[in-house]
Motif scaffolding. Structure first.
Motif, PDB file in Angstrom:
ATOM      1  N   GLU A 155     -66.968 -21.660 -61.322  1.00 44.78           N
ATOM      2  CA  GLU A 155     -67.722 -22.553 -62.188  1.00 44.78           C
ATOM      3  C   GLU A 155     -67.125 -23.950 -62.112  1.00 44.78           C
ATOM      4  N   ALA A 156     -68.003 -24.921 -61.893  1.00 49.56           N
ATOM      5  CA  ALA A 156     -67.538 -26.256 -61.528  1.00 49.56           C
ATOM      6  C   ALA A 156     -67.162 -27.133 -62.710  1.00 49.56           C
ATOM      7  N   GLY A 157     -67.567 -26.749 -63.912  1.00 52.19           N
ATOM      8  CA  GLY A 157     -67.465 -27.694 -64.997  1.00 52.19           C
ATOM      9  C   GLY A 157     -68.548 -28.747 -64.816  1.00 52.19           C
ATOM     10  N   ILE A 158     -68.416 -29.869 -65.459  1.00 49.29           N
ATOM     11  CA  ILE A 158     -69.481 -30.876 -65.413  1.00 49.29           C
ATOM     12  C   ILE A 158     -69.301 -31.860 -64.257  1.00 49.29           C
ATOM     13  N   SER A 159     -68.128 -31.866 -63.639  1.00 43.93           N
ATOM     14  CA  SER A 159     -67.819 -32.901 -62.640  1.00 43.93           C
ATOM     15  C   SER A 159     -68.747 -32.867 -61.431  1.00 43.93           C
ATOM     16  N   ASP A 160     -69.203 -31.687 -61.010  1.00 45.17           N
ATOM     17  CA  ASP A 160     -70.058 -31.618 -59.817  1.00 45.17           C
ATOM     18  C   ASP A 160     -71.443 -32.203 -60.069  1.00 45.17           C
ATOM     19  N   TRP A 161     -71.899 -32.184 -61.308  1.00 45.99           N
ATOM     20  CA  TRP A 161     -73.167 -32.858 -61.613  1.00 45.99           C
ATOM     21  C   TRP A 161     -73.016 -34.368 -61.386  1.00 45.99           C
ATOM     22  N   PHE A 162     -71.897 -34.890 -61.866  1.00 42.10           N
ATOM     23  CA  PHE A 162     -71.669 -36.321 -61.700  1.00 42.10           C
ATOM     24  C   PHE A 162     -71.408 -36.686 -60.234  1.00 42.10           C
ATOM     25  N   ALA A 163     -70.750 -35.785 -59.524  1.00 39.69           N
ATOM     26  CA  ALA A 163     -70.500 -36.048 -58.095  1.00 39.69           C
ATOM     27  C   ALA A 163     -71.815 -36.149 -57.328  1.00 39.69           C
ATOM     28  N   ALA A 164     -72.761 -35.272 -57.661  1.00 39.35           N
ATOM     29  CA  ALA A 164     -74.074 -35.310 -56.998  1.00 39.35           C
ATOM     30  C   ALA A 164     -74.796 -36.613 -57.306  1.00 39.35           C
ATOM     31  N   LEU A 165     -74.718 -37.063 -58.559  1.00 42.71           N
ATOM     32  CA  LEU A 165     -75.388 -38.312 -58.951  1.00 42.71           C
ATOM     33  C   LEU A 165     -74.691 -39.529 -58.352  1.00 42.71           C
ATOM     34  N   GLU A 216     -91.112 -41.935 -63.981  1.00 45.71           N
ATOM     35  CA  GLU A 216     -89.678 -41.985 -63.697  1.00 45.71           C
ATOM     36  C   GLU A 216     -89.080 -40.580 -63.640  1.00 45.71           C
ATOM     37  N   LYS A 217     -87.863 -40.529 -63.129  1.00 47.76           N
ATOM     38  CA  LYS A 217     -87.083 -39.293 -63.130  1.00 47.76           C
ATOM     39  C   LYS A 217     -85.794 -39.551 -63.905  1.00 47.76           C
ATOM     40  N   ALA A 218     -85.429 -38.587 -64.725  1.00 48.03           N
ATOM     41  CA  ALA A 218     -84.243 -38.778 -65.560  1.00 48.03           C
ATOM     42  C   ALA A 218     -83.501 -37.470 -65.745  1.00 48.03           C
ATOM     43  N   ILE A 219     -82.205 -37.596 -65.930  1.00 49.93           N
ATOM     44  CA  ILE A 219     -81.354 -36.455 -66.245  1.00 49.93           C
ATOM     45  C   ILE A 219     -80.549 -36.806 -67.485  1.00 49.93           C
ATOM     46  N   CYS A 220     -80.534 -35.912 -68.458  1.00 55.09           N
ATOM     47  CA  CYS A 220     -79.762 -36.199 -69.665  1.00 55.09           C
ATOM     48  C   CYS A 220     -78.825 -35.044 -69.967  1.00 55.09           C
ATOM     49  N   PHE A 221     -77.654 -35.387 -70.466  1.00 53.58           N
ATOM     50  CA  PHE A 221     -76.600 -34.416 -70.737  1.00 53.58           C
ATOM     51  C   PHE A 221     -76.387 -34.321 -72.242  1.00 53.58           C
ATOM     52  N   VAL A 222     -76.621 -33.123 -72.779  1.00 55.97           N
ATOM     53  CA  VAL A 222     -76.468 -32.863 -74.205  1.00 55.97           C
ATOM     54  C   VAL A 222     -75.175 -32.086 -74.422  1.00 55.97           C
ATOM     55  N   THR A 223     -74.285 -32.596 -75.250  1.00 58.99           N
ATOM     56  CA  THR A 223     -73.025 -31.918 -75.531  1.00 58.99           C
ATOM     57  C   THR A 223     -73.047 -31.326 -76.941  1.00 58.99           C
ATOM     58  N   GLY A 224     -72.075 -30.473 -77.213  1.00 52.67           N
ATOM     59  CA  GLY A 224     -72.004 -29.903 -78.555  1.00 52.67           C
ATOM     60  C   GLY A 224     -70.874 -28.916 -78.696  1.00 52.67           C
ATOM     61  N   LYS A 253     -70.241 -38.373 -76.505  1.00 51.16           N
ATOM     62  CA  LYS A 253     -69.000 -37.582 -76.530  1.00 51.16           C
ATOM     63  C   LYS A 253     -68.612 -37.087 -75.138  1.00 51.16           C
ATOM     64  N   MET A 254     -69.375 -37.466 -74.138  1.00 54.22           N
ATOM     65  CA  MET A 254     -69.105 -36.969 -72.792  1.00 54.22           C
ATOM     66  C   MET A 254     -67.734 -37.381 -72.278  1.00 54.22           C
ATOM     67  N   THR A 255     -67.174 -38.438 -72.851  1.00 55.68           N
ATOM     68  CA  THR A 255     -65.855 -38.899 -72.410  1.00 55.68           C
ATOM     69  C   THR A 255     -64.723 -38.022 -72.939  1.00 55.68           C
ATOM     70  N   SER A 272     -62.087 -35.012 -73.485  1.00 55.86           N
ATOM     71  CA  SER A 272     -61.366 -34.247 -72.463  1.00 55.86           C
ATOM     72  C   SER A 272     -61.940 -32.852 -72.258  1.00 55.86           C
ATOM     73  N   GLU A 273     -62.525 -32.258 -73.308  1.00 56.47           N
ATOM     74  CA  GLU A 273     -63.040 -30.899 -73.149  1.00 56.47           C
ATOM     75  C   GLU A 273     -64.247 -30.854 -72.220  1.00 56.47           C
ATOM     76  N   TYR A 274     -64.854 -32.019 -71.931  1.00 54.95           N
ATOM     77  CA  TYR A 274     -65.997 -32.055 -71.019  1.00 54.95           C
ATOM     78  C   TYR A 274     -65.613 -32.539 -69.625  1.00 54.95           C
ATOM     79  N   ILE A 275     -64.782 -33.599 -69.543  1.00 54.80           N
ATOM     80  CA  ILE A 275     -64.468 -34.155 -68.220  1.00 54.80           C
ATOM     81  C   ILE A 275     -62.975 -34.129 -67.911  1.00 54.80           C
ATOM     82  N   GLY A 276     -62.208 -33.410 -68.740  1.00 54.78           N
ATOM     83  CA  GLY A 276     -60.778 -33.313 -68.477  1.00 54.78           C
ATOM     84  C   GLY A 276     -60.089 -34.663 -68.573  1.00 54.78           C
ATOM     85  N   ASN A 277     -59.217 -34.931 -67.638  1.00 55.00           N
ATOM     86  CA  ASN A 277     -58.463 -36.190 -67.643  1.00 55.00           C
ATOM     87  C   ASN A 277     -59.114 -37.282 -66.797  1.00 55.00           C
TER      88      ASN A 277
END
Length: 651
Positions: A391-401, A233-241, A415-417, A419-424
């Motif tokens: 710098e795109a922030g994280i939104s362009d990763w999600f747009a590509a997916l 399989e192929k997978a992408i995972c997002f680690v926050t902190g 915690k990806m939800t 605001s400091e990660y995906i804004g509003n």
């Protein structure tokens, strides 16, 4: 693996034949023992048997390991509840500054990170065996560490007696001390070096309840990789902190563990942070060259396959449609990837690729998608860290997916939800109908950078968000363990950081890249500095941070850290009329920054700068001028008063 090469009661040590002691040391040595080391041990045993014959009780430990530093303490004596750390320099006729720093580093490491040593008296001693006797200033500091004591082979006994006459402590149980929990918080440089020496992440990271999720995160990522490999399989995972929580450490650990060609698991740690990559390359190469026979140049070639600048990885993929050798790619600071406009413009103008039309996240996923069987991408995501235009922030990763890669599984921190990660925006809008797994272990919620306080990032956020009451409340708790002070006198600020640092604890001058008028106070913030030398060179090198002559900006220190910071605060981000105002200096005057994105970059610059110091910070706010219209007092007084309202004390 034993933490020490030899241990015994002093009484039994005195009775044991020298050959038996040396034999134990040789048997437990992990490396091929040199004749120089063997002869040094012989000399140390003879000296200690002579000097310790009058002590009826106590214990002795040879070569006690400190994995964070990657070294061993020559000898630890435990007598009447006092820890004596002995660093021998056999044959030396002088007491070198480097040796004093070395043994003080051992003392600080035990005090900070070794549970059974935390409340004990620690006496660091350098023994230059052939040096002349000197008069020592025998002073104990508030944390129960003595200043380094210098002695030769003939006066160890007298100095120990002198210390014991000044103290009265409870006995220390040798077994408990040897097997004590070691809970280090290494700098990212120390961590990379230790991992590269094949220490485990458990060896070099805290394992107290507040920070256990670093290991849990590593395990969770490992399971995802193993599943991808097993199932094809192929997978992408997002680690926050939070800032300093160990995202980069977790990424380096994964890259190091999975860096295995023979198992078709070659991994790479990729970062767009040029200074971080340069410093880590140099640190790993210097460390390996010091420990082995390879040259620094040879060591650098090896480290560059383990840690790479992301732009090289990206640009190499332009020359071929083949899948990369790496099956596991760790993208550090993924939120700093370039957006579509920035990368398209770069590819068209700089690389001569006229039809390129992807964002950097989209292109990076497409590179790993070339694998026909399996692949894993790990994105390390920090909140509020974007400081470069484009710098795109994280939104362009999600747009590509959202637009493609439908066969890729998605794993998100819970915690990806925030605001400091995906804004509003909402995840539903960003990902469309894509399914994903939310995993709590993919979030690192405790700051490890500032081991003195986990509240530093929380305090920084409140201060920058103009939440006065919250900042005041957090500061009242923070100041007990993590000193933050301020001054309007630059010389006082320099004296403060110098007085706080001991051993090789690193201090340095920090300032915003937009702090153009700090020059009026003798502080230049150059665009280009020797950042490798700033972070790695010693106290005798003018390029090092210790000289406090070169200010490092947010672009040079992001992802790295020092022990004590001196932050010079200019009028680019000034507090005025109960709020922060955003400015840039252009030509001969300050101009307002009105674009929201540019304001975000400026604010994040100070977020980076405020969170670089692990142990303490002094903020220098200039007095300002009554004459120079570019440095008027009113540009600085509001900031100073705001800090004063928070409760930050002036030195």
């Amino acid at each position: 693996m034993a933490k020490e090469y030899y241990r015994n009661s002093i009484k039994k040590f005195l009775c044991e034949p020298n050959d038996i002691v040396i034999g134990d040391l040789l048997i437990n040595d992990d490396f091929e023992t040199t004749d120089l080391q063997k002869n040094a041990w012989k000399e140390e045993v003879v000296i200690l048997k002579e000097q310790l014959e009058v002590f009826a009780s106590g214990d002795i430990v040879f070569e006690y390991t400190i994995p964070r530093i990657g070294s061993r303490i020559d000898t630890v004596l435990i007598i009447n509840g006092v820890l004596f750390l002995l660093e021998f320099k056999v044959g030396a006729k002088e007491y070198s500054k480097s040796a004093k720093d070395q043994v003080m580093d051992y003392a600080l490491d035990l005090k900070y990170f070794h549970e059974e040593s935390k409340n004990k008296i620690i006496v660091p001693i350098i023994i230059a065996t052939e040096a002349d006797s000197i008069t020592n200033s025998v002073d104990m500091m508030s944390d129960k560490i003595f200043d380094v004591i210098s002695c030769n082979k003939g006066n160890i006994q007298a100095l120990i007696f002198d210390i014991l006459s000044r103290t009265e402590e409870k006995e220390i149980d040798l077994e408990s001390w040897i097997n004590s929990r070691y809970m280090p918080t290494p700098t990212i440089i120390e961590a990379a070096q230790a991992l590269y020496r094949n220490h485990s992440v458990e060896d070099i990271s805290r394992n107290d309840a507040g920070a256990t999720n670093l290991s849990q995160t590593t395990i969770a990522i490992g399971k995802i990789i193993d599943q991808c490999k097993k199932r094809g399989e192929k997978a992408i995972c997002f680690v926050t902190g939070v800032p300093g929580a160990g995202k980069t450490l977790a990424g380096l650990n994964i890259a190091n563990e999975r860096h295995q060609f023979e198992e078709n698991e070659h991994a790479v740690f990729l970062s767009g942070n040029g200074p971080l990559v340069d410093v880590l390359h140099a640190a790993l190469a210097r460390d390996k060259a010091k420990r082995t026979d390879v040259t620094i140049r040879e060591a650098e070639r090896e480290t560059k396959s383990f840690i790479q600048i992301i732009h090289k990885f990206r640009d190499d993929a332009l020359s071929s449609n083949r899948a990369p050798v790496e099956k596991v790619s760790v993208f550090d600071e993924a939120q700093r990837a370039w957006d579509k406009d920035a990368l398209t413009n770069f590819m068209n103008r700089k690389k001569g690729v006229p039809n390129f039309d992807k964002s950097e996240p989209d292109f990076l996923i497409s590179i790993m998608d070339r694998h026909e069987d399996w692949a894993t991408i790990i994105c390390l995501v920090g909140g509020g860290q974007e400081i470069y235009r484009g710098e795109a922030g994280i939104s362009d990763w999600f747009a590509a997916l959202k637009a493609g890669y439908s066969d890729w599984k998605i794993y998100l921190s819970d915690k990806m939800t925030d605001s400091e990660y995906i804004g509003n925006e909402s995840l539903q809008d960003l990902l469309g109908n894509r399914e994903y797994d939310s995993i709590s272990e993919l979030h690192l919620g405790v700051s490890l950078r500032s081991f003195r306080s986990e509240k530093l990032s929380e305090f920084t956020k409140a201060l920058l968000d103009n939440e006065l009451h919250m900042a005041k409340k957090i500061y009242s708790e923070l100041k007990e363990t993590y000193p933050i002070v301020m001054t309007r006198n630059f010389d006082k600020a320099k004296k403060w950081v110098k007085s706080k640092a001991r051993g090789t604890e690193r201090y340095g001058l920090l300032a915003s890249s937009e702090g153009k008028r700090l020059r009026a106070n003798g502080i230049w913030v150059p665009t280009t500095i020797n950042h490798v030398g700033w972070f790695l060179n010693g106290k005798d090198n003018v390029d090092s941070s210790f000289y406090l002559e070169v200010a490092a900006s947010e672009f040079k220190v992001q992802g790295l850290e020092i022990d004590y910071g001196l932050l010079a605060w200019d009028a680019d981000f000034r507090y005025y009329n109960r709020m922060f105002a955003y400015h840039k200096f252009r030509g001969d005057k300050w101009t307002h920054v009105r674009k929201e994105q540019q304001q975000k970059y400026l604010k994040n610059s100070y977020r980076v700068l405020l969170t670089r110091a692990r142990q303490g910070l002094v903020i220098y706010v200039p007095e300002g001028s009554d004459i120079d219209p570019t440095t008027l007092r009113e540009y600085y007084d509001g900031t100073y008063e705001y800090f004063k309202q928070i409760g930050i004390g002036e030195i």
